[in-house]
Design an enzyme around this catalytic site. Structure first.
Site, mmCIF file in Angstrom:
data_model
loop_
_atom_site.group_PDB
_atom_site.id
_atom_site.type_symbol
_atom_site.label_atom_id
_atom_site.label_comp_id
_atom_site.label_asym_id
_atom_site.label_seq_id
_atom_site.Cartn_x
_atom_site.Cartn_y
_atom_site.Cartn_z
ATOM 1 C CD GLU A 116 -8.668 -9.209 -3.411
ATOM 2 O OE1 GLU A 116 -9.346 -8.558 -2.600
ATOM 3 O OE2 GLU A 116 -7.682 -9.887 -3.075
ATOM 4 C CE1 TYR A 137 -9.230 -2.708 -0.197
ATOM 5 C CE2 TYR A 137 -8.389 -1.031 -1.679
ATOM 6 C CZ TYR A 137 -8.172 -2.049 -0.781
ATOM 7 O OH TYR A 137 -6.878 -2.414 -0.464
ATOM 8 C CE LYS A 155 -3.938 -2.113 2.385
ATOM 9 N NZ LYS A 155 -4.816 -2.005 3.574
ATOM 10 C CG HIS A 172 -5.504 -6.155 -0.021
ATOM 11 N ND1 HIS A 172 -6.738 -6.145 0.596
ATOM 12 C CD2 HIS A 172 -5.614 -7.009 -1.083
ATOM 13 C CE1 HIS A 172 -7.559 -6.951 -0.081
ATOM 14 N NE2 HIS A 172 -6.895 -7.477 -1.095
ATOM 15 C CG ASN A 187 -3.374 -2.363 6.937
ATOM 16 O OD1 ASN A 187 -3.141 -2.206 5.743
ATOM 17 N ND2 ASN A 187 -4.509 -2.867 7.379
#
Length: 140
Positions: free
Chosen positions: A128, A51, A11, A117, A114
């Site tokens: 995905e 998302y 990310k 993913h 964080n």
């Protein structure tokens, strides 16, 4: 155990801090192989589609803003029981709850930022992976 593929994103909080190599080293040390990888900068609309499952959740807008704020590294990982293995290597969503040595414990800034993913099921992984990669790009 079966050989599986899973999807991974490094990310923006991690790419901004040049942590791609350090995160990939942890992935490979866990016995997972990177069979496809690309660095891209998502638009807010692209992040919103990816998302979309979270569209009704209160954090959706903030998540889309964050995921389109800087480049990401999209990856396909392969290995035995890859989905569960990568989720173990990533650690809990909240870095404060992550085990020592996990990616999120070492690199995440917060529950929202964080660093990674990962897919949570075979069906999700397939969707995905297909969102980001064509079959020609999977070079395992």
């Amino acid at each position: 155990m079966a050989i599986q593929r899973t999807f991974s994103i490094i990310k923006p909080d991690a790419t901004n801090r040049n942590l791609t190599g350090a995160i990939n080293a942890k992935i490979e040390a866990a016995g997972l192989r990177i069979v496809a990888q690309k660095r891209i900068h998502l638009t807010k609309a692209q992040a919103g589609v990816f998302y979309g499952v979270h569209k009704e959740r209160p954090f959706y807008g903030e998540l889309c803003d964050f995921m389109s704020s800087a480049p990401i590294v999209a990856q396909v990982l392969e290995g035995e029981n890859a989905i569960a293995r990568y989720r173990e290597v990533m650690g809990a969503t909240d870095p404060a709850e992550s085990a020592e040595g996990t990616i999120r414990k070492e690199f995440a800034l917060s529950k929202g930022e964080n660093s990674t993913h990962g897919s949570d099921a075979p069906e999700t992984a397939a969707e995905e992976i297909a969102y980001f990669f064509s079959g020609l790009e999977l070079v395992g």
